[in-house]
Design a protein around this motif. Structure first.
Motif, PDB file in Angstrom:
ATOM      1  N   GLU A 197      65.994  -5.917 -10.800  1.00 50.49           N
ATOM      2  CA  GLU A 197      66.629  -7.010 -11.530  1.00 50.49           C
ATOM      3  C   GLU A 197      65.696  -8.213 -11.558  1.00 50.49           C
ATOM      4  O   GLU A 197      64.853  -8.390 -10.677  1.00 50.49           O
ATOM      5  CB  GLU A 197      67.949  -7.415 -10.872  1.00 50.49           C
ATOM      6  CG  GLU A 197      67.785  -7.978  -9.470  1.00 50.49           C
ATOM      7  CD  GLU A 197      69.040  -8.659  -8.946  1.00 50.49           C
ATOM      8  OE1 GLU A 197      69.708  -9.344  -9.737  1.00 50.49           O
ATOM      9  OE2 GLU A 197      69.335  -8.506  -7.751  1.00 50.49           O
ATOM     10  N   GLU A 198      65.857  -9.022 -12.582  1.00 45.55           N
ATOM     11  CA  GLU A 198      65.087 -10.266 -12.697  1.00 45.55           C
ATOM     12  C   GLU A 198      66.031 -11.373 -13.147  1.00 45.55           C
ATOM     13  O   GLU A 198      66.558 -11.346 -14.256  1.00 45.55           O
ATOM     14  CB  GLU A 198      63.958 -10.109 -13.720  1.00 45.55           C
ATOM     15  CG  GLU A 198      63.182 -11.400 -13.943  1.00 45.55           C
ATOM     16  CD  GLU A 198      62.286 -11.325 -15.171  1.00 45.55           C
ATOM     17  OE1 GLU A 198      61.672 -12.353 -15.512  1.00 45.55           O
ATOM     18  OE2 GLU A 198      62.226 -10.247 -15.805  1.00 45.55           O
TER      19      GLU A 198
ATOM     20  N   GLU B 240      70.043 -13.926 -32.272  1.00 46.34           N
ATOM     21  CA  GLU B 240      68.676 -13.639 -32.704  1.00 46.34           C
ATOM     22  C   GLU B 240      67.672 -14.349 -31.803  1.00 46.34           C
ATOM     23  O   GLU B 240      67.777 -15.542 -31.564  1.00 46.34           O
ATOM     24  CB  GLU B 240      68.476 -14.040 -34.167  1.00 46.34           C
ATOM     25  CG  GLU B 240      68.726 -15.512 -34.452  1.00 46.34           C
ATOM     26  CD  GLU B 240      68.349 -15.884 -35.885  1.00 46.34           C
ATOM     27  OE1 GLU B 240      67.710 -15.068 -36.553  1.00 46.34           O
ATOM     28  OE2 GLU B 240      68.704 -16.999 -36.303  1.00 46.34           O
ATOM     29  N   GLU B 241      66.727 -13.567 -31.262  1.00 45.21           N
ATOM     30  CA  GLU B 241      65.644 -14.060 -30.417  1.00 45.21           C
ATOM     31  C   GLU B 241      66.128 -14.678 -29.111  1.00 45.21           C
ATOM     32  O   GLU B 241      65.379 -15.405 -28.448  1.00 45.21           O
ATOM     33  CB  GLU B 241      64.784 -15.075 -31.178  1.00 45.21           C
ATOM     34  CG  GLU B 241      64.150 -14.519 -32.438  1.00 45.21           C
ATOM     35  CD  GLU B 241      63.332 -15.563 -33.164  1.00 45.21           C
ATOM     36  OE1 GLU B 241      63.391 -16.746 -32.766  1.00 45.21           O
ATOM     37  OE2 GLU B 241      62.647 -15.204 -34.128  1.00 45.21           O
ATOM     38  N   GLY B 242      67.383 -14.461 -28.736  1.00 51.09           N
ATOM     39  CA  GLY B 242      67.854 -15.042 -27.482  1.00 51.09           C
ATOM     40  C   GLY B 242      69.336 -14.843 -27.268  1.00 51.09           C
ATOM     41  O   GLY B 242      69.908 -13.808 -27.614  1.00 51.09           O
TER      42      GLY B 242
ATOM     43  N   ALA C 221      65.760 -16.022 -22.922  1.00 49.89           N
ATOM     44  CA  ALA C 221      65.849 -15.517 -21.553  1.00 49.89           C
ATOM     45  C   ALA C 221      64.866 -16.243 -20.639  1.00 49.89           C
ATOM     46  O   ALA C 221      65.179 -16.547 -19.486  1.00 49.89           O
ATOM     47  CB  ALA C 221      65.592 -14.009 -21.526  1.00 49.89           C
ATOM     48  N   GLU C 222      63.658 -16.517 -21.151  1.00 48.65           N
ATOM     49  CA  GLU C 222      62.665 -17.226 -20.357  1.00 48.65           C
ATOM     50  C   GLU C 222      62.665 -18.705 -20.724  1.00 48.65           C
ATOM     51  O   GLU C 222      62.900 -19.069 -21.866  1.00 48.65           O
ATOM     52  CB  GLU C 222      61.259 -16.649 -20.595  1.00 48.65           C
ATOM     53  CG  GLU C 222      61.045 -15.261 -20.013  1.00 48.65           C
ATOM     54  CD  GLU C 222      61.661 -14.173 -20.868  1.00 48.65           C
ATOM     55  OE1 GLU C 222      61.972 -14.459 -22.045  1.00 48.65           O
ATOM     56  OE2 GLU C 222      61.855 -13.049 -20.369  1.00 48.65           O
ATOM     57  N   GLY C 223      62.391 -19.539 -19.752  1.00 44.66           N
ATOM     58  CA  GLY C 223      62.301 -20.975 -20.004  1.00 44.66           C
ATOM     59  C   GLY C 223      63.630 -21.668 -19.770  1.00 44.66           C
ATOM     60  O   GLY C 223      64.678 -21.048 -19.633  1.00 44.66           O
ATOM     61  N   GLU C 224      63.556 -22.998 -19.729  1.00 40.26           N
ATOM     62  CA  GLU C 224      64.732 -23.811 -19.457  1.00 40.26           C
ATOM     63  C   GLU C 224      65.266 -24.520 -20.694  1.00 40.26           C
ATOM     64  O   GLU C 224      66.294 -25.185 -20.638  1.00 40.26           O
ATOM     65  CB  GLU C 224      64.401 -24.860 -18.379  1.00 40.26           C
ATOM     66  CG  GLU C 224      64.103 -24.269 -17.015  1.00 40.26           C
ATOM     67  CD  GLU C 224      65.316 -23.571 -16.421  1.00 40.26           C
ATOM     68  OE1 GLU C 224      66.437 -24.049 -16.650  1.00 40.26           O
ATOM     69  OE2 GLU C 224      65.134 -22.538 -15.757  1.00 40.26           O
TER      70      GLU C 224
ATOM     71  N   ARG D  94      68.162  -9.923 -16.026  1.00 37.90           N
ATOM     72  CA  ARG D  94      67.642  -8.786 -16.787  1.00 37.90           C
ATOM     73  C   ARG D  94      67.591  -7.569 -15.876  1.00 37.90           C
ATOM     74  O   ARG D  94      67.144  -7.651 -14.723  1.00 37.90           O
ATOM     75  CB  ARG D  94      66.250  -9.104 -17.330  1.00 37.90           C
ATOM     76  CG  ARG D  94      65.646  -7.951 -18.133  1.00 37.90           C
ATOM     77  CD  ARG D  94      64.203  -8.191 -18.499  1.00 37.90           C
ATOM     78  NE  ARG D  94      64.063  -9.135 -19.610  1.00 37.90           N
ATOM     79  CZ  ARG D  94      63.551 -10.352 -19.503  1.00 37.90           C
ATOM     80  NH1 ARG D  94      63.159 -10.797 -18.330  1.00 37.90           N
ATOM     81  NH2 ARG D  94      63.446 -11.144 -20.555  1.00 37.90           N
ATOM     82  N   LEU D  95      68.048  -6.422 -16.382  1.00 44.48           N
ATOM     83  CA  LEU D  95      68.094  -5.192 -15.599  1.00 44.48           C
ATOM     84  C   LEU D  95      67.068  -4.206 -16.149  1.00 44.48           C
ATOM     85  O   LEU D  95      67.084  -3.890 -17.340  1.00 44.48           O
ATOM     86  CB  LEU D  95      69.498  -4.579 -15.648  1.00 44.48           C
ATOM     87  CG  LEU D  95      70.640  -5.492 -15.189  1.00 44.48           C
ATOM     88  CD1 LEU D  95      71.984  -4.839 -15.450  1.00 44.48           C
ATOM     89  CD2 LEU D  95      70.491  -5.853 -13.719  1.00 44.48           C
ATOM     90  N   ASP D  96      66.194  -3.712 -15.280  1.00 48.68           N
ATOM     91  CA  ASP D  96      65.152  -2.761 -15.667  1.00 48.68           C
ATOM     92  C   ASP D  96      65.542  -1.388 -15.144  1.00 48.68           C
ATOM     93  O   ASP D  96      65.440  -1.112 -13.948  1.00 48.68           O
ATOM     94  CB  ASP D  96      63.801  -3.198 -15.087  1.00 48.68           C
ATOM     95  CG  ASP D  96      62.647  -2.380 -15.648  1.00 48.68           C
ATOM     96  OD1 ASP D  96      62.842  -1.169 -15.906  1.00 48.68           O
ATOM     97  OD2 ASP D  96      61.554  -2.940 -15.812  1.00 48.68           O
ATOM     98  N   ALA D  97      65.982  -0.492 -16.065  1.00 51.52           N
ATOM     99  CA  ALA D  97      66.449   0.828 -15.652  1.00 51.52           C
ATOM    100  C   ALA D  97      65.310   1.683 -15.120  1.00 51.52           C
ATOM    101  O   ALA D  97      65.505   2.492 -14.197  1.00 51.52           O
ATOM    102  CB  ALA D  97      67.125   1.528 -16.830  1.00 51.52           C
TER     103      ALA D  97
END
Length: 752
Positions: free
Chosen positions: A252-253, A269-271, A285-288, A244-247
């Motif tokens: 970055e994450e 949708e939702e991911g 994006a979060e979780g495995e 994930r990029l935070d402008a």
């Protein structure tokens, strides 16, 4: 890229150069042994069929089974000369450009068959482009470099309404760039391990230096967050992660590592969804956690051709395109809770036997039996066919031993694939093969006139009024000649050729005999008469041939002397003057005007050309779906390229190699060989086109070819077995000839 292409060509030539008779020898020995097939071998065979991807999926338990969707499709065709490797997908359709002196962009909606001319860029170099959602119509932003780097903006009608000059560091022809236009204005540019955020005027707002590697592509989530698919530097190819990029913060994450077999990532949708070889997997994006969204095998979709996926769980749309054949483009729509639509067409529900003949979607099942070792080459194309066929669904059955044993156990497929055309006659005599001629006449898609006449003749099994199979490709047993082996009168018989070949190897200090067993294979036919059951292996002519062969064998057998060969250059290193397969005209020495392909010198002083038709497919008379079976056979046999072991779905058609020279279908030869403008690359980096003379000679060689035969294979095997002891000094020539004479005579009498 050129080095990659050259290495693949080398791999192809090595495979194609494999000795015809060496392969036969192994196969014939297996077929002559009578042995039982035990149950454990069948179980092992079943286990072999599991794909590595599915094993990975099983090792990591998933929450639920993927649903079966009802599927419909819309076919589309890209514009002429389209570049299918550069596409950008937007809300209502997708953009691409045609290759030429200028960039002609086209737009294609997801519900339209035809391409729409959009805009034209006449100067500079287009590095990347991105769709932009507009008021009712998709717009386009283009990152162009040249005199200066700029972003060109086009509205939904293709009219240019802006040109933004950006930082000169982006004006770099060498560096790969990723580009994304943001819905609310602004842009993102990726250069190797750097990500730049620009405002709507092109000013750099922030720069993120990635920790793990380089940007492969950007993904804009449905929540308008910017993510990057990053290729880790440690492994360069296999390790990918989603970041994930935070402008605002310039940070970055890394949210998760991606499976190494991931072919593509799309927002959903939702991911997100990840496209694997056999599955489309949903994740957040979060979780495995991962959830299987689509089982591609059950939905008959080809992962490597999925260019874009979007929609929601009730209705998923997939843009599928074969980059090598843009006319095979489709938009697939998958709808949930309607998986049984069309099932009412699947025969009488009360008739279990009839119901088994239809797939759940109502298509007729065509069962195809193929040799176990050919499964890899066939699997991918079956998936492609099932993806696009409206009437037939192909299921593949593999046989490990010989075809006759497979059929003898009660198996009744619709289509059988033989290893070569020498098996054809056996089944024609049993009257169990359907005639292809009525099937040609009943449809308009394929023409009998496009089958090479010589192949058509062989596949008729001596019956001019029938055709019992279609072969995937042909091979010719030939040699490369520069004329130095001929005497002053321009003649060269088998013995003279052996003596010349001995000198050729000796002068170059080459050990190893190349493909000389193919030379014996071509000449064995001169020493028996199949019609009268006469054999002549006790003749003086045969003794003279074997004595000359033994002289070459004694001097040059054994391992290649790679030390002395390394100084000779590629031409001599390949022992190109010896008998070998006609792989293609892509070897460097064939650019010389006095070098050409010829048949094998015979004892009669003439050159003989032998043709082998590989993996022909026939339809059994017991099949209830001959029309559908015929459609698949013709689809498969009109292909010009095949996967080889070691390739992958995603690499199909991208190596620069072609098997067109082996096709028995004239359209393929015409497109790839006779009228091709595509250069053939040599192993030393040079490239050239086939000449008219080479094309004419190839056609003449095909026309003069004689079909390989079952009798020739078996008698040649006897020759190699009986002469082996003589060549190694353990038996006299007279003794070896006497035994061979008796064995061959007995075999011919048994055939009568």
């Amino acid at each position: 890229m050129q080095l990659l292409i050259n290495s693949l060509i080398l791999k192809s030539l090595i495979f194609q150069g494999q000795s015809w008779t060496t392969v036969y020898r192994a196969k014939i020995k297996d077929s002559m042994k009578k042995h039982l097939i035990i149950l454990i071998s069948l179980l092992a065979l079943a286990l072999i069929g599991c794909s590595s991807t599915k094993k990975n999926m099983e090792e990591k338990p998933l929450a639920t089974e993927a649903p079966i969707y009802a599927q419909s499709n819309l076919a589309f065709r890209l514009s002429e000369d389209a570049n299918p490797y550069r596409m950008e997908f937007a809300r209502e359709g997708f953009f691409y450009f045609a290759m030429g002196e200028e960039y002609q962009f086209f737009y294609q909606t997801y519900d339209s068959r035809e391409a729409i001319p959009f805009c034209k860029i006449e100067d500079g170099v287009v590095k990347a482009f991105s769709g932009v959602a507009g008021d009712g119509k998709d717009g386009l932003a283009v990152l162009r470099i040249g005199d200066e780097a700029c972003i060109l903006k086009y509205d939904g009608t293709g009219e240019k309404y802006g040109e933004i000059i950006i930082d000169g560091n982006f004006n770099d022809l060498e560096k790969a760039m990723q580009f994304l236009a943001l819905p609310d204005g602004g842009y993102v540019i990726g250069m190797s391990g750097d990500v730049y955020f620009l405002d709507d005027e092109g000013h750099i707002l922030n720069n993120i230096r990635l920790k793990e590697g380089n940007v492969k592509r950007f993904v804009l989530s449905n929540q308008q967050e910017v993510f990057a698919v990053v290729q880790k530097q440690e492994t360069n190819q296999s390790e990918l992660c989603l970041t994930r990029l935070d402008a605002q913060k310039g940070q970055e994450e890394i949210t998760r590592n991606l499976p190494k077999e991931s072919m593509n990532i799309f927002a959903f949708e939702e991911g997100f969804v990840s496209v694997l070889q056999d599955w489309v997997v949903f994740f957040r994006a979060e979780g495995e956690d991962e959830e299987p969204l689509i089982d591609l095998t059950r939905q008959n979709l080809v992962a490597s051709q999925m260019q874009y996926l979007f929609g929601n769980r009730e209705e998923i749309k997939i843009v599928s395109l074969d980059p090598n054949r843009p006319e095979e483009g489709y938009v697939f729509t998958l709808r949930v809770n309607a998986a049984t639509e069309g099932a009412e067409n699947a025969g009488n529900p009360g008739d279990e036997q009839d119901a088994q003949a239809y797939a759940p979607d109502g298509r007729r099942i065509v069962r195809v039996a193929i040799p176990q070792e050919y499964y890899y080459q066939m699997e991918f194309h079956v998936k492609k066919y099932n993806q696009i066929s409206a009437d037939a669904f192909v299921e593949v059955e593999r046989y490990e031993d010989d075809l006759e044993s497979f059929l003898g156990k009660g198996n009744q497929p619709d289509v059988i694939m033989m290893k070569d055309q020498t098996e054809l006659e056996t089944y024609v005599q049993k009257d169990i093969l359907a005639d292809f001629l009525p099937l040609f006449e009943a449809q308009e898609k394929f023409s009998l006139d496009d089958v090479i006449p010589k192949a058509r003749e062989i596949l008729g099994a001596t019956n001019a009024d029938a055709m019992y199979a279609m072969a995937g490709r042909f091979r010719l047993l030939l040699r490369t000649s520069d004329g130095t082996e001929y005497d002053a009168d321009g003649t060269c018989d088998a013995v003279r050729y052996l003596k010349w070949y001995d000198r050729f190897l000796t002068e170059r200090e080459i050990g190893g005999m190349g493909q000389m067993d193919d030379f014996l294979y071509a000449n064995v036919r001169a020493f028996y008469d199949e019609n009268t059951a006469e054999v002549f292996f006790d003749s003086e002519e045969f003794r003279e041939l074997m004595q000359a062969y033994k002289e070459v064998y004694d001097r040059h057998r054994g391992n290649l002397d790679t030390g002395s060969m390394a100084d000779q250059g590629y031409k001599e290193r390949e022992i190109a003057r010896g008998p070998r397969w006609c792989a293609s005209y892509s070897a460097p020495e064939l650019a010389e005007p006095n070098v050409k392909k010829e048949g094998i010198p015979g004892t009669d002083g003439k050159n003989h050309v032998f043709m082998k038709l590989e993996f022909p497919m026939s339809i059994l008379t017991t099949s209830d779906c001959k029309a559908e079976a015929f459609d698949f056979i013709m689809y498969y046999n009109s292909l010009s390229e095949l996967l080889m072991k070691g390739d992958s779905e995603s690499s199909f058609g991208k190596s620069g190699n072609t098997w067109a020279i082996f096709s028995v279908y004239e359209d393929v030869l015409r497109e790839q060989i006779y009228e091709s403008e595509r250069p053939y690359n040599t192993l030393d980096g040079e490239a050239y086109f086939f000449t008219d003379e080479q094309n004419q000679q190839l056609q003449e060689l095909i026309d003069s070819a004689v079909a390989d035969s079952k009798t020739q294979k078996y008698i040649y095997l006897m020759l190699t077995e009986e002469m082996d002891s003589y060549l190694k000094g353990g038996k006299s020539l007279d003794s070896a000839c006497e035994i061979l004479q008796n064995r061959a005579r007995l075999y011919l009498l048994e055939q009568e």
